[in-house]
Write a protein that holds these residues in place. Structure first.
Motif, mmCIF file in Angstrom:
data_model
loop_
_atom_site.group_PDB
_atom_site.id
_atom_site.type_symbol
_atom_site.label_atom_id
_atom_site.label_comp_id
_atom_site.label_asym_id
_atom_site.label_seq_id
_atom_site.Cartn_x
_atom_site.Cartn_y
_atom_site.Cartn_z
ATOM 1 N N UNK A 1 48.841 -69.524 -54.800
ATOM 2 C CA UNK A 1 48.735 -69.210 -53.393
ATOM 3 C C UNK A 1 49.949 -68.081 -53.114
ATOM 4 N N UNK A 2 49.281 -66.932 -52.807
ATOM 5 C CA UNK A 2 50.271 -66.042 -52.626
ATOM 6 C C UNK A 2 50.880 -65.752 -51.193
ATOM 7 N N UNK A 3 50.099 -65.897 -49.985
ATOM 8 C CA UNK A 3 50.613 -65.772 -48.814
ATOM 9 C C UNK A 3 51.733 -66.794 -48.231
ATOM 10 N N UNK A 4 52.802 -66.591 -47.760
ATOM 11 C CA UNK A 4 53.696 -67.597 -47.526
ATOM 12 C C UNK A 4 53.444 -67.759 -45.614
ATOM 13 N N UNK A 5 53.290 -69.246 -45.666
ATOM 14 C CA UNK A 5 52.893 -69.668 -44.400
ATOM 15 C C UNK A 5 54.461 -69.570 -43.549
ATOM 16 N N UNK A 6 54.214 -69.367 -41.982
ATOM 17 C CA UNK A 6 55.364 -69.501 -41.381
ATOM 18 C C UNK A 6 55.682 -70.677 -40.893
ATOM 19 N N UNK A 7 54.750 -71.618 -40.505
ATOM 20 C CA UNK A 7 55.057 -73.044 -40.157
ATOM 21 C C UNK A 7 54.260 -73.897 -41.159
ATOM 22 N N UNK A 8 55.120 -75.051 -41.572
ATOM 23 C CA UNK A 8 54.564 -76.003 -42.575
ATOM 24 C C UNK A 8 55.100 -77.451 -42.152
ATOM 25 N N UNK A 9 53.971 -78.103 -42.184
ATOM 26 C CA UNK A 9 54.255 -79.560 -41.919
ATOM 27 C C UNK A 9 53.925 -80.392 -43.258
#
Ligand SMILES: [Zn+2]
Length: 235
Positions: A1-9
């Motif tokens: 997974x290349x993209x970095x999420x901004x909000x993770x739960x």
């Protein structure tokens, strides 16, 4: 997974699951600016084979350990549901609690235990947490007529989560390179002292590194964490 999420739960059944299965990924994403929150479903009070300790005593210790581990990784918020270890059930109340946190925190990515593609050797709480989190993301958090009181009484609007990453899966299709965060991950795992204290330190280090190496072999890098991914429409 290349993209970095901004909000993770992260929905973790017990204190320590999140660090063991996705600590390297969380450290990497937090380093890149992501905000990570935990929902810790149970108190972990049964996680010992030692006599002479009560579930309440162990739960208190594990609460401290979870907070220390979250701090090592830089987790922003830890929500504790406090179910007794081993007593998670697929109930409307548990589902509503997860929907509440999804609507409040508005994550792009939810991470949780694989409920289905997994051999039979898997903790019951892991199966239940994965199944209820999946349902909470879709359709319950998304559709406003489910738990409508969360909107009308608590102001929590529906939310569309784009991705769930399931850890502990036997059909991994998504990998995160954790070569640069292995040491942070190890420190976070070792913060769970009640869980690692009975093992020589070398054994714990080898366990963490060997699993990351195995996932890395599949991913084509030195160290990785492995997930199965479910995508949902957000538009
Ligand atoms: Zn667990």
């Amino acid at each position: 997974m290349e993209e970095t999420p901004q909000r993770v739960l992260v929905v973790t059944p017990h204190p320590d699951d999140a660090e063991i299965w996705c600590g390297g990924t969380l450290a990497r994403w937090i380093g890149q600016g992501a905000e990570v929150s935990y929902v810790v479903c149970t108190d972990g009070g049964k996680g010992t084979d030692k006599p002479g300790i009560t579930a309440a005593e162990l739960a208190a210790a594990r609460d401290q350990e979870q907070m220390a581990a979250a701090e090592v990784l830089g987790v922003k918020e830890v929500v504790k549901l406090g179910y007794p270890d081993g007593e998670l059930e697929d109930t409307g109340e548990f589902r509503k609690q997860l929907v509440r946190e999804i609507r409040r925190l508005r994550p792009e990515v939810v991470m949780v235990t694989e409920p289905y593609v997994r051999s039979l050797v898997w903790h019951r709480d892991h199966r239940i947490a994965g199944q209820v989190a999946l349902d909470a993301v879709f359709p319950y958090a998304r559709d406003h007529l489910h738990f409508g009181e969360l909107w009308s009484e608590e102001g929590l609007e529906p939310h569309k989560t784009g991705t769930i990453l399931f850890w502990g899966t036997e059909r991994a299709d998504t990998f995160v390179d954790i070569g640069e965060t292995m040491e942070v991950k190890l420190a976070a795992v070792q913060a769970h002292k009640s869980q690692v204290a009975d093992h020589p330190e070398r054994e714990v280090v080898d366990y963490v590194y060997q699993r990351a190496r195995d996932a890395g072999t599949e991913a084509g890098c030195e160290y990785a964490e492995a997930f199965r991914r479910a995508n949902f429409r957000t538009g």
